[in-house]
Design an enzyme around this catalytic site. Sequence first.
Site, mmCIF file in Angstrom:
data_model
loop_
_atom_site.group_PDB
_atom_site.id
_atom_site.type_symbol
_atom_site.label_atom_id
_atom_site.label_comp_id
_atom_site.label_asym_id
_atom_site.label_seq_id
_atom_site.Cartn_x
_atom_site.Cartn_y
_atom_site.Cartn_z
ATOM 1 C CD GLU A 291 -2.448 -1.454 2.605
ATOM 2 O OE1 GLU A 291 -3.524 -2.075 2.639
ATOM 3 O OE2 GLU A 291 -1.851 -1.043 3.628
ATOM 4 N N PRO A 292 1.575 1.515 -1.094
ATOM 5 C CG PRO A 292 2.414 1.634 -3.274
ATOM 6 C CD PRO A 292 1.637 0.742 -2.345
ATOM 7 C CB CYS A 362 -1.918 33.743 15.840
ATOM 8 S SG CYS A 362 -1.634 34.835 17.204
ATOM 9 C CD GLU A 363 0.478 26.879 17.421
ATOM 10 O OE1 GLU A 363 -0.717 27.172 17.541
ATOM 11 O OE2 GLU A 363 0.923 25.750 17.635
HETATM 12 N N1 LLP Z 1 -0.886 1.179 4.811
HETATM 13 C C1 LLP Z 1 -1.067 1.392 6.130
HETATM 14 C C2 LLP Z 1 -1.796 0.398 6.907
HETATM 15 C C3 LLP Z 1 -0.555 2.555 6.738
HETATM 16 O O1 LLP Z 1 -0.733 2.733 8.030
HETATM 17 C C4 LLP Z 1 0.141 3.511 5.945
HETATM 18 C C5 LLP Z 1 0.648 4.730 6.539
HETATM 19 C C6 LLP Z 1 0.291 3.258 4.575
HETATM 20 C C7 LLP Z 1 -0.228 2.075 4.047
HETATM 21 C C8 LLP Z 1 1.006 4.208 3.648
HETATM 22 O O2 LLP Z 1 2.346 4.349 3.975
HETATM 23 P P1 LLP Z 1 3.347 5.197 3.045
HETATM 24 O O3 LLP Z 1 3.636 4.379 1.818
HETATM 25 O O4 LLP Z 1 2.676 6.478 2.692
HETATM 26 O O5 LLP Z 1 4.526 5.396 3.904
HETATM 27 N N2 LLP Z 1 1.404 11.457 8.540
HETATM 28 C C9 LLP Z 1 2.702 10.802 8.491
HETATM 29 C C10 LLP Z 1 2.636 9.446 7.821
HETATM 30 C C11 LLP Z 1 1.729 8.482 8.516
HETATM 31 C C12 LLP Z 1 1.654 7.171 7.798
HETATM 32 C C13 LLP Z 1 0.668 6.276 8.425
HETATM 33 N N3 LLP Z 1 0.410 5.048 7.752
HETATM 34 C C14 LLP Z 1 3.674 11.713 7.768
HETATM 35 O O6 LLP Z 1 3.287 12.805 7.372
HETATM 36 O O7 LLP Z 1 4.841 11.375 7.627
#
Ligand code: LLP
Length: 432
Positions: A291-292, A362-363
Amino acid sequence: MILHPTYDVNASGHLTAAGLDTVELAREFGTPAYLLDTDAVRAMCRLYKSAFHTFFGPDSTPAFAGKALCYKGLYRLIAEEGLAADCVSPGELVTAHAAGFPMEKVFFHGNNKTDADLALAVDLGVGHIVVDSPDELGALAQIAAGKGAKPHILLRITPGIDPHTHKKIITGNVDSKFGMAIATGQADDFVKAALASSSLVLDGFHCHVGSQIFDIEPFRDACDIMLAFIARMRQTTGFEAPILNIGGGFGVRYTERDPMIDYRANIQALGEEIDRMCALHGVKKPAILMEPGRSIVAAAGCTLYTVGSVKTIPGFRSYVSVDGGMPDNPRYALYQSEYTVVNASRAADRADFPCTVAGRCCESGDLLAEGVSVAKPSRGDILAVLVTGAYNYSMASNYNRIPRPPVIELSGGKATVAVRRETYDDLIRLDV
Ligand code: LLP
């Protein structure tokens, strides 16, 4: 090229994105604005698809994680490219559905889906619900039975990997709000409960190691642990999982200090590991899903801002304030995430002005970057923060009652609005 093929400098000394002059785009669409090079997004989708086909087998498919970036046009693009999708909330499900995304190719996640969420997923014909806990399993079984439906499910399993220490089983990573742990024996009971349900069809397992990971080892460990688990479940229950979903997490280059990453080589290495483990355990190779999110959209996106004040405090530092900030990109405030910042109006000049880029909230914690150097900016210059395609628009808020920027798609030398800018009317629309 600056950092990624999307970014370059033109003869006017302006930063270009997907070949278009960002200073002109700022004039046309206003700032702040998110830009997204959709040709680059498509190229990443194709890279993943082709590598999956070659190294994981023909039934394997990447599922784009909408938490990284979510709007209708993007789901249309993902559908055109033939990827599946990982949705993590009813809002993401509804967006995919409204875009005409084939719901049978959706994996629905979340550690606490409400009964209403589960009912919606069944009604929308979601392909797989990734069940997170025994409580959720019971609730879904009841909802499905009530509707005369028989949803297909995966179970979320916690393999117990810390992607940063590379230790395989450590208690700390069994301690997670997501899924049921192998180490505690709870995963075994979870599988037995799912198999006992006559209103659910168990198709396999899901795990997720972490995000922004450059190393292949944690993914390899996850495959090893999960394939050993599949083998053990076959032995103890007779169930041989036809699907293994190993989550997202491949890293992305945000600054020159980050390594280059060869996604195809990583997928090849995982494919070889999976083949080796299947042979070792004598299990049939499951269809592999990943799941990229970040690695498909991050590099293709940047955010344009207009510089307001440039203030140097003698003996301390210079603040360059822009017309956006933590509401459109909370990642520095939340995680001190580093970015590459370019003065788009003077992109050919030496980047020799060290500064802190501050937002307009404002932070005092509302910063976009510290310790970066750009060509000395002055009021009215366009500042670009690169590699904001993931977890920026999707994490944006209206803090300080600031409207969210538009998403402008760039493709084939043209720019089109994919999500329009929020208006002040939008902001007060819900107030009664
Ligand atoms: N599948 C599941 C179950 C996940 O929890 C995530 C990300 C993904 C796929 C996608 O992962 P990716 O390929 O995007 O790394 N808000 C944080 C990232 C949180 C990711 C949470 N889960 C940030 O801005 O770095």
